[in-house]
Scaffold this active site. Structure first.
Site, PDB file in Angstrom:
ATOM      1  N   HIS A   7       0.937  -1.018  -0.130  1.00  0.00           N
ATOM      2  CA  HIS A   7       0.015   0.073  -0.291  1.00  0.00           C
ATOM      3  C   HIS A   7       0.789   1.223  -0.037  1.00  0.00           C
ATOM      4  O   HIS A   7       2.064   1.126   0.583  1.00  0.00           O
ATOM      5  CB  HIS A   7      -1.106  -0.070   1.192  1.00  0.00           C
ATOM      6  N   ALA A  49      21.518  -2.676  -2.890  1.00  0.00           N
ATOM      7  CA  ALA A  49      21.124  -2.311  -1.702  1.00  0.00           C
ATOM      8  C   ALA A  49      20.599  -0.928  -1.664  1.00  0.00           C
ATOM      9  O   ALA A  49      21.137   0.094  -2.448  1.00  0.00           O
ATOM     10  CB  ALA A  49      22.510  -2.203  -0.778  1.00  0.00           C
TER      11      ALA A  49
END
Length: 196
Positions: free
Chosen positions: A78, A122
């Site tokens: 979301h 990363a």
């Protein structure tokens, strides 16, 4: 009113303690609980410590086989950034296909598919689909190269840099002598850790 809220909070804390004492595995096996709530997780999946997996809609997350999700990653189904203004929250699925590595501190946003054989660097913020056989990184994440180029580059570099046995040079049982050796060999370069 405030008194009832305080009492209610204390009752909830007590209730959580009872649940923990009855079934501590519920708290330590979070992925098992998310699976029970509809999240799909394949075989040989490593979700490392401190990852945040959106548990409001775990049934919108699918993870394939041979996937590693490094520490501190977020998988969010979301996006509530427009909730204050529109009273709406955007939601969407996250699909992580087979043979995917997601680097530490990466954020995977809703409505994203990460193709098979992909590497997410990363600290990346993945806002759109990641093509198969690719390496992406950045904020927002962009494709850097094809997976094959990435593999060839590191294969070549690993032949020119120190390489340490994972079993011997990893974790709490590494000897003081091996610590010094590794520190010395890596004082002005990088190296590799290899599974034997």
């Amino acid at each position: 009113m405030n008194f009832f809220r305080i009492i209610s909070n204390q009752i909830m804390k007590f209730y959580r303690c009872l649940i923990f004492l009855e079934n501590p595995g519920k708290f330590y096996c979070r992925t098992k609980n998310l699976k029970n709530r509809g999240m799909k997780i394949g075989d040989n999946v490593k979700i490392l410590h401190s990852c945040v997996i959106d548990d409001s809609r775990p049934f919108l997350i699918e993870i394939g086989n041979n996937v590693t999700i490094a520490p501190l990653c977020h998988l969010l189904t979301h996006d509530a950034s427009m909730n204050i203004f529109l009273k709406k929250t955007r939601i969407g699925k996250i699909i992580i296909h087979d043979n995917v590595f997601i680097g530490a501190n990466s954020v995977i946003l809703p409505n994203v598919s990460i193709g098979p054989n992909a590497v997410v660097g990363a600290g990346s913020v993945v806002t759109k689909d990641v093509p198969e056989n690719s390496v992406v990184a950045g904020n927002p994440a962009r494709q850097l190269c094809q997976l094959q180029n990435f593999i060839e580059s590191h294969e070549e570099k690993s032949s020119k840099h120190p390489c340490f046995s994972f079993e011997k040079y990893h974790g709490d049982f590494i000897s003081g002598e091996d610590v010094l050796l590794m520190k010395n060999e890596l004082s002005h370069t990088f190296g590799y850790s290899a599974n034997d």
